[in-house]
Design a protein around this motif. Structure first.
Motif, mmCIF file in Angstrom:
data_model
loop_
_atom_site.group_PDB
_atom_site.id
_atom_site.type_symbol
_atom_site.label_atom_id
_atom_site.label_comp_id
_atom_site.label_asym_id
_atom_site.label_seq_id
_atom_site.Cartn_x
_atom_site.Cartn_y
_atom_site.Cartn_z
ATOM 1 N N ALA A 51 4.920 17.549 -3.448
ATOM 2 C CA ALA A 51 4.087 16.483 -2.895
ATOM 3 C C ALA A 51 4.149 15.294 -3.841
ATOM 4 O O ALA A 51 4.069 15.449 -5.053
ATOM 5 C CB ALA A 51 2.648 16.949 -2.712
ATOM 6 N N VAL A 52 4.301 14.105 -3.269
ATOM 7 C CA VAL A 52 4.542 12.898 -4.065
ATOM 8 C C VAL A 52 3.467 11.867 -3.757
ATOM 9 O O VAL A 52 3.289 11.449 -2.604
ATOM 10 C CB VAL A 52 5.936 12.317 -3.765
ATOM 11 C CG1 VAL A 52 6.187 11.071 -4.615
ATOM 12 C CG2 VAL A 52 7.012 13.370 -4.020
ATOM 13 N N LEU A 53 2.764 11.467 -4.799
ATOM 14 C CA LEU A 53 1.759 10.415 -4.692
ATOM 15 C C LEU A 53 2.417 9.054 -4.861
ATOM 16 O O LEU A 53 3.202 8.851 -5.791
ATOM 17 C CB LEU A 53 0.695 10.610 -5.781
ATOM 18 C CG LEU A 53 -0.323 9.487 -5.975
ATOM 19 C CD1 LEU A 53 -1.256 9.405 -4.774
ATOM 20 C CD2 LEU A 53 -1.108 9.691 -7.269
ATOM 21 N N ARG A 54 2.101 8.121 -3.971
ATOM 22 C CA ARG A 54 2.609 6.759 -4.149
ATOM 23 C C ARG A 54 1.915 6.134 -5.363
ATOM 24 O O ARG A 54 0.680 6.083 -5.424
ATOM 25 C CB ARG A 54 2.347 5.901 -2.921
ATOM 26 C CG ARG A 54 2.851 4.462 -3.077
ATOM 27 C CD ARG A 54 2.445 3.586 -1.921
ATOM 28 N NE ARG A 54 3.196 3.904 -0.719
ATOM 29 C CZ ARG A 54 4.400 3.420 -0.432
ATOM 30 N NH1 ARG A 54 5.008 2.610 -1.292
ATOM 31 N NH2 ARG A 54 5.009 3.747 0.696
ATOM 32 N N GLU A 55 2.705 5.683 -6.313
ATOM 33 C CA GLU A 55 2.179 5.076 -7.531
ATOM 34 C C GLU A 55 2.608 3.615 -7.576
ATOM 35 O O GLU A 55 3.748 3.318 -7.944
ATOM 36 C CB GLU A 55 2.680 5.825 -8.756
ATOM 37 C CG GLU A 55 2.266 7.293 -8.780
ATOM 38 C CD GLU A 55 2.749 8.007 -10.017
ATOM 39 O OE1 GLU A 55 2.079 7.882 -11.051
ATOM 40 O OE2 GLU A 55 3.793 8.670 -9.945
ATOM 41 N N PRO A 56 1.724 2.699 -7.229
ATOM 42 C CA PRO A 56 2.093 1.278 -7.200
ATOM 43 C C PRO A 56 2.591 0.756 -8.540
ATOM 44 O O PRO A 56 3.429 -0.152 -8.586
ATOM 45 C CB PRO A 56 0.787 0.589 -6.792
ATOM 46 C CG PRO A 56 0.010 1.634 -6.076
ATOM 47 C CD PRO A 56 0.348 2.923 -6.765
#
Length: 325
Positions: free
Chosen positions: A79-84
C-alpha cells in the motif's frame, strides 16, 4: 545501487483510503514469488520502462511493506501513501502506474521481524498499519493474545481499518482524529505487562511518544519501524579516513559527504537502496573505530556493539574507521 531480483506485473490497483492505493503484484509467468515473513518489505524499482519517476530521469527505488497474505505464493500486496513532499515514487505509483505495467522488485527483507510472544500490543499511525497487518494475521493464527491501537487523521484516511474491525472486533481500537480523542499512550502503557511485545510503526512523533511512554518497560519490549531516520545530532566538522581491511585501500570522507558516496567515488561498490538509513541494504561490518550511528534501523544494543553501520547515513566518531570491505 539497487538491483531487481525479479520483474512483477501490477495485477490490480485499488484505492483503499484517501491518498492510499494498494497494488497487487504477480510474476508475468504466474510463477511463485519469494517467500516472506511478517514485517518484511520489498524494493520497487520505478519505472521499469524508463519513464521518469524522479527529477533526474533515473529509476527510483522505494521500499514498501508487504501487507498481503504471506501464504499466497503468487501475489505480493503493498500500500502506497501519496506523499506530496516525497521524492517522486508515490506520485508515480498514484498517477502513472497502471494494471498490466511491469516493475522491478527486490527480494523481501525483514528488518522488523515478529518474534514469539505470549501477547502483542500493536500501535499504528497512518500508513504505518501496513507492516502490522501480516503480524496481526500471524498472531491471530497462532492464538496469541493481541490488541491493535490504530490512529489516523480521519477514518477515511485509515487504510484497511474497516476490514480489521470487521475481522477482529473489539481487539481493534480505532482512533480517527476527526471522530475520536487521541490515544492516551501514558495511560495505555502505564503498567508494564510481562510477556508482551509492543510493535509500533508510524510517523516520528508517534514513535517518539511510544518510546517515552515505555521507558519503564523491560528492555527490548518495544520494536519500532521508522519511515525515515530521526534528525541527527551535529556531525564532526572535520574529515575522517576509512580503511578497507580486505583491499588495504584508504578513503577520505570529507564533511558533507556520506561514507557511501566517498567509497563509490573511490571505485568501491557497496549495495544500497534507500540512502536514508532505514532499509539495511548497505549494512557494513566495522572492524575498528567507533561509528557515529545516524540510522533508524539498528537497536540501541546493536549500536552499542559498534560492529556494524549503515554507510549511507552513519559516520565516524574517530579519525580512522576500518570497514570489512
Amino acid at each position: 545501487m539497487a538491483f531487481a531480483d525479479a520483474t512483477v506485473r501490477v495485477e490490480s490497483k485499488q484505492v483503499v483510503a484517501d491518498g492510499v492505493v494498494a497494488l497487487t503484484l504477480t510474476r508475468p509467468d504466474g510463477g511463485r514469488l519469494a517467500d516472506w515473513t511478517p514485517g518484511a518489505h520489498i524494493d520497487l524499482i520505478l519505472p521499469a520502462d524508463g519513464r521518469r519517476a524522479d527529477g533526474l530521469g533515473h529509476s527510483a527505488t522505494r521500499q514498501y511493506s508487504l501487507c498481503g497474505d504471506r501464504w499466497d505464493p503468487a501475489r505480493y500486496r503493498v500500500a502506497v501513501l501519496r506523499e506530496p513532499d516525497g521524492r517522486g515514487g508515490s506520485a508515480y505509483v498514484h498517477d502513472v502506474l497502471e494494471p498490466g505495467d511491469l516493475v522491478g522488485v527486490g527480494a523481501p527483507r525483514d528488518n522488523f521481524p515478529l518474534v514469539p510472544s505470549e501477547r502483542y500490543l500493536f500501535l499504528a499511525g497512518g500508513i504505518g498499519i501496513t507492516p502490522l497487518l501480516p503480524m496481526i494475521h500471524q498472531a491471530a493464527l497462532l492464538g496469541a493474545d493481541w490488541h491493535l491501537w490504530y490512529a489516523g487523521r480521519s477514518l477515511a484516511a485509515m487504510a484497511f481499518a474497516g476490514e480489521l474491525a470487521d475481522a477482529h472486533g473489539d481487539r481493534v481500537h480505532l482512533a480517527p482524529g476527526d471522530r475520536a480523542a487521541r490515544i492516551d499512550l501514558t495511560a495505555l502503557l502505564a503498567q508494564p505487562q510481562p510477556g508482551t511485545k509492543i510493535y509500533c510503526c508510524g510517523p516520528t512523533r508517534l514513535l517518539d511518544a511510544v518510546t517515552r511512554a515505555t521507558a519503564h518497560w523491560p528492555a527490548h519490549t518495544l520494536r519500532t519501524e521508522r519511515f525515515a531516520a530521526a534528525p541527527p545530532l551535529p556531525a564532526r566538522a572535520t574529515a575522517f579516513e576509512v580503511h578497507l581491511r580486505r583491499t588495504g585501500a584508504r578513503v577520505t570522507v570529507d564533511p558533507g559527504v556520506s561514507v557511501l558516496d566517498a567509497l563509490r567515488a573511490a571505485g568501491v561498490e557497496v549495495l544500497s537502496s534507500c540512502r536514508q538509513g532505514v532499509c539495511g541494504t548497505c549494512l557494513t561490518a566495522v572492524v575498528e573505530g567507533r561509528p557515529d550511528h545516524r540510522d533508524a534501523l539498528l537497536a540501541d544494543h546493536e549500536r552499542a556493539a559498534g560492529d556494524r553501520m549503515l554507510v549511507c547515513v552513519s559516520r565516524s566518531c574517530d579519525d580512522r574507521l576500518v570497514l570489512d570491505l
